[in-house]
Design an enzyme around this catalytic site. Structure first.
Site, mmCIF file in Angstrom:
data_model
loop_
_atom_site.group_PDB
_atom_site.id
_atom_site.type_symbol
_atom_site.label_atom_id
_atom_site.label_comp_id
_atom_site.label_asym_id
_atom_site.label_seq_id
_atom_site.Cartn_x
_atom_site.Cartn_y
_atom_site.Cartn_z
ATOM 1 N N GLU A 1 86.902 73.838 8.648
ATOM 2 C CA GLU A 1 88.012 74.386 7.858
ATOM 3 C C GLU A 1 89.107 73.321 7.878
ATOM 4 O O GLU A 1 89.726 73.096 8.916
ATOM 5 C CB GLU A 1 88.532 75.687 8.483
ATOM 6 C CG GLU A 1 87.526 76.798 8.534
ATOM 7 C CD GLU A 1 87.134 77.328 7.164
ATOM 8 O OE1 GLU A 1 87.862 77.078 6.188
ATOM 9 O OE2 GLU A 1 86.081 77.965 7.087
ATOM 10 N N LYS B 1 88.318 74.721 22.739
ATOM 11 C CA LYS B 1 89.366 73.725 22.998
ATOM 12 C C LYS B 1 90.508 73.969 22.018
ATOM 13 O O LYS B 1 90.438 73.609 20.848
ATOM 14 C CB LYS B 1 88.861 72.288 22.816
ATOM 15 C CG LYS B 1 89.898 71.289 23.337
ATOM 16 C CD LYS B 1 89.938 69.997 22.576
ATOM 17 C CE LYS B 1 90.890 69.948 21.428
ATOM 18 N NZ LYS B 1 92.334 70.030 21.725
ATOM 19 N N GLY C 1 92.908 70.449 26.395
ATOM 20 C CA GLY C 1 92.946 68.987 26.515
ATOM 21 C C GLY C 1 93.173 68.337 25.167
ATOM 22 O O GLY C 1 93.366 69.020 24.154
ATOM 23 N N CYS D 1 97.439 75.799 5.929
ATOM 24 C CA CYS D 1 96.455 75.021 5.172
ATOM 25 C C CYS D 1 96.329 75.505 3.730
ATOM 26 O O CYS D 1 96.049 74.721 2.837
ATOM 27 C CB CYS D 1 95.110 75.055 5.874
ATOM 28 S SG CYS D 1 94.607 76.723 6.287
ATOM 29 N N GLU E 1 98.245 66.043 1.586
ATOM 30 C CA GLU E 1 98.698 67.245 2.285
ATOM 31 C C GLU E 1 99.907 66.874 3.144
ATOM 32 O O GLU E 1 99.816 66.017 4.019
ATOM 33 C CB GLU E 1 97.584 67.792 3.166
ATOM 34 C CG GLU E 1 97.988 69.072 3.849
ATOM 35 C CD GLU E 1 96.889 69.656 4.711
ATOM 36 O OE1 GLU E 1 96.359 68.914 5.555
ATOM 37 O OE2 GLU E 1 96.579 70.838 4.556
HETATM 38 P P1 NAD Z 1 93.966 67.803 13.928
HETATM 39 O O1 NAD Z 1 92.749 67.496 13.150
HETATM 40 O O2 NAD Z 1 94.811 66.699 14.393
HETATM 41 O O3 NAD Z 1 93.614 68.622 15.253
HETATM 42 C C1 NAD Z 1 92.863 69.821 15.219
HETATM 43 C C2 NAD Z 1 92.125 69.960 16.528
HETATM 44 O O4 NAD Z 1 91.188 68.902 16.639
HETATM 45 C C3 NAD Z 1 93.038 69.870 17.764
HETATM 46 O O5 NAD Z 1 92.553 70.755 18.747
HETATM 47 C C4 NAD Z 1 92.830 68.429 18.200
HETATM 48 O O6 NAD Z 1 93.061 68.226 19.572
HETATM 49 C C5 NAD Z 1 91.369 68.211 17.863
HETATM 50 N N1 NAD Z 1 90.994 66.803 17.669
HETATM 51 C C6 NAD Z 1 91.782 65.774 17.283
HETATM 52 N N2 NAD Z 1 91.057 64.639 17.235
HETATM 53 C C7 NAD Z 1 89.797 64.960 17.603
HETATM 54 C C8 NAD Z 1 88.586 64.211 17.742
HETATM 55 N N3 NAD Z 1 88.536 62.902 17.515
HETATM 56 N N4 NAD Z 1 87.469 64.861 18.114
HETATM 57 C C9 NAD Z 1 87.486 66.204 18.331
HETATM 58 N N5 NAD Z 1 88.605 66.952 18.245
HETATM 59 C C10 NAD Z 1 89.740 66.342 17.874
HETATM 60 O O7 NAD Z 1 94.773 68.845 13.051
HETATM 61 P P2 NAD Z 1 96.141 69.539 13.426
HETATM 62 O O8 NAD Z 1 97.212 68.526 13.237
HETATM 63 O O9 NAD Z 1 96.043 70.231 14.731
HETATM 64 O O10 NAD Z 1 96.214 70.674 12.308
HETATM 65 C C11 NAD Z 1 96.710 70.418 11.040
HETATM 66 C C12 NAD Z 1 95.575 70.277 10.047
HETATM 67 O O11 NAD Z 1 94.708 71.389 10.125
HETATM 68 C C13 NAD Z 1 96.041 70.254 8.628
HETATM 69 O O12 NAD Z 1 95.394 69.213 7.939
HETATM 70 C C14 NAD Z 1 95.618 71.597 8.074
HETATM 71 O O13 NAD Z 1 95.415 71.648 6.714
HETATM 72 C C15 NAD Z 1 94.408 71.872 8.830
HETATM 73 N N6 NAD Z 1 94.140 73.305 8.880
HETATM 74 C C16 NAD Z 1 93.117 73.815 8.125
HETATM 75 C C17 NAD Z 1 92.859 75.160 8.128
HETATM 76 C C18 NAD Z 1 91.753 75.755 7.329
HETATM 77 O O14 NAD Z 1 91.340 76.851 7.644
HETATM 78 N N7 NAD Z 1 91.241 75.106 6.325
HETATM 79 C C19 NAD Z 1 93.626 75.994 8.905
HETATM 80 C C20 NAD Z 1 94.660 75.449 9.661
HETATM 81 C C21 NAD Z 1 94.890 74.086 9.644
#
Ligand code: NAD
Length: 484
Positions: A258, A183, A214, A292, A391
């Site tokens: 991650e 996803k 989605g 990140c 962050e």
């Molecule tokens: P997010 O947590 O909002 O979304 C990430 C993914 O999770 C998306 O596909 C989203 O649709 C899904 N998601 C959202 N709510 C969910 C739920 N309740 N259940 C299951 N899936 C759900 O994060 P984002 O805004 O897409 O990305 C930014 C964040 O990601 C930042 O905090 C960043 O630090 C982190 N990040 C971490 C790494 C790493 O490797 N440590 C790498 C890239 C980004």
């Protein structure tokens, strides 16, 4: 539907998608809802994908489950050959991928090409080799210890590196013998569609890799909570990571997380300051700060603090903000209006908390259209303030002074995150000693280059487990001890 971007930028076939990819075929979704994809540089609609549902997740997980025994039993050389074909099919799409990432994420085309697309191709190439190796087996006393693939993996990925974050899960999962339901982020789904065009061309066995686009609320929750998903591999925010762990807890499903970061760039007094500052600013601003591992806290010895702030201001002034397709652009927009609003809120909060604005800020000019935020630097940021703790995920750098190495280490470790960091010194042994004291999953000394075979992941609230290389591969395996 009226699409805004000219077809020369992104042909309609790449951005008007109506299907899921399940069991080796493009299939129709159970529902009729769609997700609009926006160009963050203009705010215009540029594509559409289906909004998957829990029923779609059921179908995809069933396909992955059915494919698992055959894929798990395939010879390493066979799995490696499939990944090799996928690499070839993906590499021929490199230009389309870079343009798609520049359009749907807003990454400058040069960054999209050299990092966003080049890195995952390297990762996939590495896993062609890793997959070909026979699984590691060891003998401990009278035990034969073997590794077996975990099973069906639910992969949930973010938008900031839309191909790399997917590849860092898909490549090792497939190499290990797992099957996958992906996803991707709802903000950057078109990149994932291009990957699945390559999957189709490469002829991966049906059900080995499945796509359900989605929202997190619908597809993400259904996947993380699905009783037949053995490992949920998630990259995203710490808040969502917490929710994923809860969803997986009821059935003791494995999770690999991650998450976020607030990495410190520790510049010791004897460092080559111009280089440390230039590279540090570049790291903090790359991808508009939506990385990140970004070194968002620059720690400088008080004796060189004023000098460093001048260098920072000069470096930031060289960052041109604008159209990702203009070769002079170094900073594109943020991914969405919501993200830009969130980042501006952090800037306002820092001002209210008394931080000193050194560059950028609310009044700095940015293009009128699109979700642009000017690169912004604050000095005199208190280590406990929101800007030093939260962050931001935008082009905002905090510069903090320290008086001695112990204080620098204490400030660096004063974080609930522990993803990455940096140390600069002309004395590499001194830098190494500081690197060992940082409570983070990675530290770069004097701007050393990223190693895509090294374990990647975080301490503390930055995550659980590691991605990439042999350690990343191990995350997709169970250990079995056979006594004889
Ligand atoms: P997010 O947590 O909002 O979304 C990430 C993914 O999770 C998306 O596909 C989203 O649709 C899904 N998601 C959202 N709510 C969910 C739920 N309740 N259940 C299951 N899936 C759900 O994060 P984002 O805004 O897409 O990305 C930014 C964040 O990601 C930042 O905090 C960043 O630090 C982190 N990040 C971490 C790494 C790493 O490797 N440590 C790498 C890239 C980004």
């Amino acid at each position: 539907m009226d699409l805004a971007a000219p077809p020369s930028l992104l042909p309609d076939a790449l951005r008007l998608r109506r299907h899921l990819h399940i069991g080796g075929e493009w299939t129709s979704p159970a529902g009729t809802d769609v997700i609009d994809v926006e160009n963050p540089s203009t705010g215009e609609l540029i594509g559409q994908v289906p909004a998957g549902t829990a029923a779609d997740v059921d179908a995809a997980v069933a396909a992955a489950r059915a494919a698992f025994p055959g894929w798990a039993a395939a010879a390493p050389a066979e799995r490696s050959a499939h990944l090799d074909r996928l690499h070839t099919a993906l590499a021929t799409r490199a230009d389309d991928l870079a343009r798609t990432i520049a359009v749907e994420l807003g990454a400058p085309l040069k960054l999209a090409t050299r990092v966003q697309v080049a890195l995952p191709l390297i990762v996939l190439r590495d896993h062609v080799a890793l997959a070909a190796r026979p699984p590691v087996e060891e003998t401990i006393g009278n035990s034969l210890v073997v590794r077996e693939p975990i099973g069906v993996v639910g992969a949930i990925t973010p938008w900031n590196y839309p191909l790399h974050q997917v590849m860092a899960k898909v490549a090792p999962a497939l190499a290990a013998g797992c099957t996958v339901v992906l996803k991707p982020s709802e903000l950057t789904p078109l990149t994932a569609y291009l990957l699945f065009d390559a999957v189709t061309e490469a002829g991966l066995p049906p059900g080995v890799l499945n796509l359900v686009p989605g929202t997190g609320a619908a597809v993400g929750e259904a996947l993380a909570g699905h009783p037949d998903v053995d490992l949920v591999s998630f990259t995203g925010s710490t808040a969502t990571g917490t929710r994923i762990m809860r969803l997986a807890a009821d059935r003791i499903a494995r999770v690999a997380l991650e998450l976020g970061g607030k990495s410190a760039n520790v510049i010791l007094p004897d460092a080559d300051l111009p280089t440390a500052v230039k590279v540090g600013v570049g790291n903090a601003l790359m991808n508009s700060g939506q990385t990140c591992t970004a070194w968002t806290r620059m720690l400088v010895h008080r004796d060189r603090y004023a000098e460093a702030l001048d260098l920072v201001a000069t470096a930031v002034a060289g960052y041109r903000v604008g159209d990702p397709f203009d070769s002079a652009t170094r900073l594109g927009p943020l991914v969405s209006a919501a993200q830009a609003t969130r980042v501006r809120g952090h800037v306002e909060r820092a001002l209210a908390d008394g931080a000193r604005l050194v560059a950028g800020g609310p009044g700095a000019p940015v293009p009128a259209r699109g979700h642009f935020v000017a690169p912004t630097v604050f000095a005199d940021v208190h280590p406990d303030s929101a800007l030093a703790q939260e962050e931001v995920f935008g082009p905002v750098l905090a510069v903090l002074p320290f008086d001695d190495t112990d204080e620098a280490v204490a400030i660096a470790n004063n974080s609930r995150y522990g993803l990455a960091g940096a140390v600069w010194s002309t004395d590499t042994e001194a830098a190494l000693a500081v690197a060992r004291r940082l409570r983070t999953g990675a530290v770069d000394i004097n701007g050393a280059s990223f190693n895509p075979l090294a374990p990647f992941g975080g301490y503390k609230q930055s995550g659980l487990g590691r991605e990439l290389g042999v350690h990343g591969l191990a995350e997709f395996c169970e250990l079995k001890a056979i006594q004889r």
